[in-house]
Write a protein that holds these residues in place. Structure first.
Motif, short mmCIF file in Angstrom:
data_model
loop_
_atom_site.label_atom_id
_atom_site.label_comp_id
_atom_site.label_asym_id
_atom_site.label_seq_id
_atom_site.Cartn_x
_atom_site.Cartn_y
_atom_site.Cartn_z
N UNK A 167 0.80 -1.39 0.01
CA UNK A 167 -0.05 0.17 0.13
C UNK A 167 0.97 1.37 -0.06
N UNK A 168 2.23 1.14 0.63
CA UNK A 168 3.09 2.36 0.64
C UNK A 168 3.36 2.73 -0.80
N UNK A 169 3.75 1.68 -1.37
CA UNK A 169 4.08 1.72 -3.04
C UNK A 169 3.01 2.51 -3.71
N UNK A 170 1.66 1.83 -3.61
CA UNK A 170 0.44 2.48 -4.20
C UNK A 170 0.38 4.04 -4.07
N UNK A 171 0.75 4.30 -2.55
CA UNK A 171 0.41 5.98 -2.23
C UNK A 171 1.56 6.49 -2.82
N UNK A 172 2.72 6.13 -2.97
CA UNK A 172 3.58 6.91 -3.84
C UNK A 172 3.20 7.17 -5.15
N UNK A 173 2.82 6.25 -5.91
CA UNK A 173 2.36 6.37 -7.16
C UNK A 173 1.00 7.27 -7.30
N UNK A 174 0.33 7.15 -6.20
CA UNK A 174 -0.85 8.17 -6.18
C UNK A 174 -0.50 9.51 -6.24
N UNK A 175 0.54 9.74 -5.47
CA UNK A 175 1.28 11.02 -5.21
C UNK A 175 1.91 11.64 -6.69
N UNK A 176 2.44 10.65 -7.18
CA UNK A 176 3.21 10.85 -8.54
C UNK A 176 2.51 11.06 -9.57
N UNK A 177 1.27 10.26 -9.72
CA UNK A 177 0.40 10.22 -10.71
C UNK A 177 -0.71 11.00 -10.38
N UNK A 178 -0.98 11.45 -9.22
CA UNK A 178 -1.99 12.43 -8.86
C UNK A 178 -3.36 11.94 -9.31
N UNK A 179 -3.54 10.85 -8.77
CA UNK A 179 -4.76 9.70 -8.93
C UNK A 179 -4.91 8.85 -7.84
N UNK A 180 -6.36 8.30 -7.58
CA UNK A 180 -6.43 7.44 -6.59
C UNK A 180 -5.84 5.99 -7.00
N UNK A 181 -5.27 5.10 -6.22
CA UNK A 181 -4.83 3.93 -6.64
C UNK A 181 -5.39 2.78 -5.61
N UNK A 182 -4.90 3.08 -4.21
CA UNK A 182 -5.18 2.07 -3.14
C UNK A 182 -6.94 1.87 -3.07
N UNK A 183 -7.20 0.73 -3.08
CA UNK A 183 -8.54 0.18 -2.84
C UNK A 183 -8.79 0.11 -1.55
N UNK A 184 -9.58 0.84 -0.76
CA UNK A 184 -9.70 0.76 0.65
C UNK A 184 -10.65 -0.18 1.21
N UNK A 185 -11.23 -0.86 0.34
CA UNK A 185 -12.25 -2.03 1.04
C UNK A 185 -11.51 -3.45 1.11
#
Length: 183
Positions: free
Chosen positions: A62-80
């Motif tokens: 999830x931390x890797x996904x968070x980094x790419x959310x920030x880099x790509x400026x989009x939601x990636x992490x699925x919170x369910x």
């Protein structure tokens, strides 16, 4: 037998990686999600075979996904949370691209037979290094079973350690993965 020289195989490429800082509060939310997912997955067969370090593995991913959310400026992490089958798809929305992360000092685990590219990330505390994009060919030809620390992973037989950092294509924005756009 475990054998992986992290300094030689990974660290020497750090100057080409993109460091992304994760906000402490967001990291705490990720940690809670990792706890929830770990608990939900505990009864699944493949998690029983290799259930060691379950929280750490989810948190790292999830931390890797968070980094790419920030880099790509989009939601990636699925919170369910839900059955693993529900999440067997590429991680980056609208792109046929996955994300594989490991903690600093370890090689990321990838499928022995990959069907779509992966962005490789290294997590070091609140900093995630976006290492680059591994093509399907690179993924399928850069496995190193000797770099897998977990006997459970080896026994399961579907994953190997990624050991092809010299072949990664730098990723700084969505523009760098545009050829994999699906919608």
């Amino acid at each position: 037998m475990y054998s992986f020289d992290y300094d030689d195989r990974v660290k020497k490429y750090y100057n080409s990686f993109v460091p992304v800082s994760i906000d402490k509060n967001y990291a705490q939310k990720i940690s809670q999600l990792a706890k929830d997912v770990s608990a939900a997955k505990a009864s699944e067969r493949h998690h029983k075979i290799d259930g060691r370090n379950e929280f750490e593995r989810w948190n790292t991913g999830f931390m890797g996904e968070a980094a790419l959310e920030k880099l790509f400026q989009m939601k990636i992490i699925e919170w369910e949370t839900g059955p693993s089958e529900q999440f067997l798809h590429p991680d980056v929305p609208k792109y046929k691209v996955g994300i594989k992360s490991s903690t600093e000092g370890n090689a990321p685990l990838v499928d022995k037979v990959s069907t779509y590219p992966q962005i490789i990330c290294i997590v070091s505390g609140l900093v995630v290094y976006v290492c680059g994009l591994a093509s399907v060919d690179v993924l399928n030809n850069s496995g190193n079973i000797n770099a897998v620390k977990s006997y459970g992973v080896i026994k399961r037989g579907t994953k190997t350690a990624f050991d092809g950092f010299e072949h990664l294509v730098p990723v700084n924005s969505l523009e760098d993965i545009k050829e994999y756009k699906t919608a």
